[in-house]
Design a protein around this motif. Structure first.
Motif, PDB file in Angstrom:
ATOM      1  N   CYS A  73       0.856  -1.192   0.000  1.00  0.00           N
ATOM      2  CA  CYS A  73       0.000   0.000   0.000  1.00  0.00           C
ATOM      3  C   CYS A  73       0.890   1.239   0.000  1.00  0.00           C
ATOM      4  O   CYS A  73       1.823   1.318   0.797  1.00  0.00           O
ATOM      5  CB  CYS A  73      -0.884  -0.015   1.239  1.00  0.00           C
ATOM      6  SG  CYS A  73      -1.852   1.470   1.447  1.00  0.00           S
ATOM      7  N   CYS A  76       0.250   3.127   3.815  1.00  0.00           N
ATOM      8  CA  CYS A  76       0.677   2.544   5.092  1.00  0.00           C
ATOM      9  C   CYS A  76       1.883   1.615   4.957  1.00  0.00           C
ATOM     10  O   CYS A  76       2.505   1.280   5.956  1.00  0.00           O
ATOM     11  CB  CYS A  76      -0.480   1.807   5.756  1.00  0.00           C
ATOM     12  SG  CYS A  76      -1.016   0.319   4.891  1.00  0.00           S
ATOM     13  N   CYS A  93      -7.380  -1.121   0.965  1.00  0.00           N
ATOM     14  CA  CYS A  93      -6.275  -1.671   1.735  1.00  0.00           C
ATOM     15  C   CYS A  93      -6.849  -2.299   3.007  1.00  0.00           C
ATOM     16  O   CYS A  93      -7.706  -1.704   3.668  1.00  0.00           O
ATOM     17  CB  CYS A  93      -5.285  -0.569   2.096  1.00  0.00           C
ATOM     18  SG  CYS A  93      -3.983  -1.112   3.209  1.00  0.00           S
ATOM     19  N   HIS A  95      -5.427  -2.617   5.743  1.00  0.00           N
ATOM     20  CA  HIS A  95      -4.837  -2.027   6.946  1.00  0.00           C
ATOM     21  C   HIS A  95      -5.281  -0.581   7.167  1.00  0.00           C
ATOM     22  O   HIS A  95      -5.591  -0.203   8.275  1.00  0.00           O
ATOM     23  CB  HIS A  95      -3.314  -2.110   6.853  1.00  0.00           C
ATOM     24  CG  HIS A  95      -2.832  -3.512   6.639  1.00  0.00           C
ATOM     25  ND1 HIS A  95      -2.649  -4.390   7.670  1.00  0.00           N
ATOM     26  CD2 HIS A  95      -2.556  -4.202   5.503  1.00  0.00           C
ATOM     27  CE1 HIS A  95      -2.262  -5.571   7.182  1.00  0.00           C
ATOM     28  NE2 HIS A  95      -2.200  -5.471   5.863  1.00  0.00           N
ATOM     29  N   CYS A  96      -5.298   0.237   6.107  1.00  0.00           N
ATOM     30  CA  CYS A  96      -5.628   1.651   6.279  1.00  0.00           C
ATOM     31  C   CYS A  96      -6.860   2.077   5.483  1.00  0.00           C
ATOM     32  O   CYS A  96      -7.227   3.244   5.494  1.00  0.00           O
ATOM     33  CB  CYS A  96      -4.436   2.528   5.910  1.00  0.00           C
ATOM     34  SG  CYS A  96      -4.080   2.567   4.153  1.00  0.00           S
TER      35      CYS A  96
HETATM   36 ZN   LIG Z   1      -2.785   0.781   3.497  1.00  0.00          ZN
END
Ligand SMILES: [Zn+2]
Length: 120
Positions: A73, A76, A93, A95-96
């Motif tokens: 990504c 992040c 994504c 995660h973010c």
């Molecule tokens: Zn991310």
């Protein structure tokens, strides 16, 4: 690591282009299976051709999945489609929550935390 500074969405463009290219390659390989297998089964020597088509296709699929798994990504730095051992080819994504088209849609480029702070 998620940054909270204001970000120009164009900054993510090279990374998101790479992610989109790998996603497109993966979906292309998945979709091409049926016509390739139909072509193989339509020949007189269908057993040998179907075996070759399947082996080539499964190797191409494994390579495409590995490349889609390891793409990072741009916001992040984590793997875009992988969370732990799980591969999930979502458009955000894992995660973010950066959208794969965030560079085309400026409002999506902000982190969820930054958006929450703006609302307060
Ligand atoms: Zn991310």
């Amino acid at each position: 690591m998620v940054e909270n500074r204001p970000v120009d969405p164009k900054e993510y463009q090279p990374g998101l282009k790479k992610i989109r290219k790998r996603r497109l390659c993966l979906w292309f390989i998945i979709v091409v299976y049926l016509p390739a297998m139909m072509w193989a089964l339509d020949s007189p020597d269908y057993k040998a051709r179907a075996t070759v088509v399947f082996i080539v296709w499964i190797i191409a699929l494994i390579i495409a999945v590995v490349f889609a798994c390891i793409v990072r990504c741009p916001r992040c730095g984590e793997c875009f489609h992988t969370h732990g051992p799980t591969f999930l080819p979502f458009r955000r994504c894992l995660h973010c929550a950066l959208h794969v088209n965030a560079d085309k849609r400026a409002a999506e480029a902000e982190t969820p935390e930054a958006r929450f702070k703006k609302k307060q």
